[in-house]
Motif scaffolding. Sequence first.
Motif, short mmCIF file in Angstrom:
data_model
loop_
_atom_site.label_atom_id
_atom_site.label_comp_id
_atom_site.label_asym_id
_atom_site.label_seq_id
_atom_site.Cartn_x
_atom_site.Cartn_y
_atom_site.Cartn_z
N ARG A 1 56.32 11.83 6.38
CA ARG A 1 55.95 11.77 5.33
C ARG A 1 55.60 10.43 4.32
O ARG A 1 56.13 9.02 5.33
CB ARG A 1 56.90 12.45 4.42
N THR B 1 60.81 11.56 7.46
CA THR B 1 61.29 12.70 8.24
C THR B 1 59.81 13.34 8.38
O THR B 1 59.25 13.50 7.51
CB THR B 1 62.09 13.18 6.68
N THR C 1 54.03 15.51 -2.53
CA THR C 1 54.45 14.36 -2.17
C THR C 1 54.08 13.44 -3.10
O THR C 1 55.06 12.74 -3.74
CB THR C 1 53.66 13.77 -0.80
N TYR D 1 52.55 18.61 1.56
CA TYR D 1 53.49 17.17 1.65
C TYR D 1 52.68 16.86 2.54
O TYR D 1 52.62 15.61 3.11
CB TYR D 1 54.77 17.42 2.83
N GLY E 1 62.77 11.58 1.36
CA GLY E 1 61.96 12.21 2.28
C GLY E 1 61.21 11.10 2.98
O GLY E 1 60.95 11.82 4.55
#
Length: 342
Positions: free
Chosen positions: A291, A274, A254, A307, A271
Amino acid sequence: MPHSTLRTPLCDLLGIRYPILCAGMGLAAGPELAAAVSEAGGFGVIGGGGGTPPGPLSERVAQARALTKSPFGVNVIIDQTEPGDDVWLRDQIAAICEMQVAALVLFWGDPAPHVKTAHDHGVKVLIQVGSTEEAEAAAAAGVDAVIAQGVEAGGHVRGTTSIWELLPETVRALNPLPVLASGGIGNAAGVVRAVQLGAQGVSLGTRFVASDEFQAHPAYKQRIVDGRAEETVYNSLYDIWWPNAPHRTLRNKTIDEWEAAGRPPSGSRPGEGTPIGHYTTSTGERIDWPRYAIGVAGPEFDGDIEYAPLWAGTSVSVVNDIKPAAEIIRDIVREAEAALNS
């Protein structure tokens, strides 16, 4: 009860043998961990999060009571961001106090509205703070002890200066009110240093993440064991579900992907929106975990751990194994007492 070199007035305040607390860590510190820490002579703290309904909280307290007769507490995050949350919070804290736990451990906000409720039920009040000014305000509100949190801490970080600067300053300002140290402490050497600077106890988070009883994904625990202080990042990246609350985590995909994209602001990050997998709420509901959202990856986490927010303080450098919480307490106490006696 044999005398411990580590014994401080905080031990008498909370009815414990050793002045070592496990942090509540949001919802992550469950009844198994809290009970194990208390059984070993420390003070276990059940994570109550910022809005856990009384029903699930009562179940967590009952589970801990079935595992230990020793005192333990419940942690509540008192930061409120939505209209009407203050009513919910007062109800939550009143319910906890009616459960007759030994202490209410507060974080991220003003304890003043809750001190009388707790004291009326015979419940002690501790609050974790990030500055001497915040500590002095808490003392004026009537809390029983203050946890000074340095910027080295993992998870959400109230402190902005090193614990080794904040601690002695806070001890001087609040004397004789008990002050505990939190942030960057994960072994006996850290405990001894804190005590020598006037701390009456310590609150440990990262060290107890790497315990058998902590309910987290094995890969997260292993990242704690393998991690080093320089791999932790102080950031505000995980802001979904709790904005404007800086934190410290281990570097992962991340962070790497966000930095590679030029560190874009919230709303346009890689991202964003998501799911990274599923998250289990305090009521047991399984929901999509976006995320950049807060949370601890539990044993059942079904996504890529890299993540998820890997909360960790700089003490990862001295956390080198995963073992029972009682063994963690036993080892720290033995080594700290030996150092203090010498």
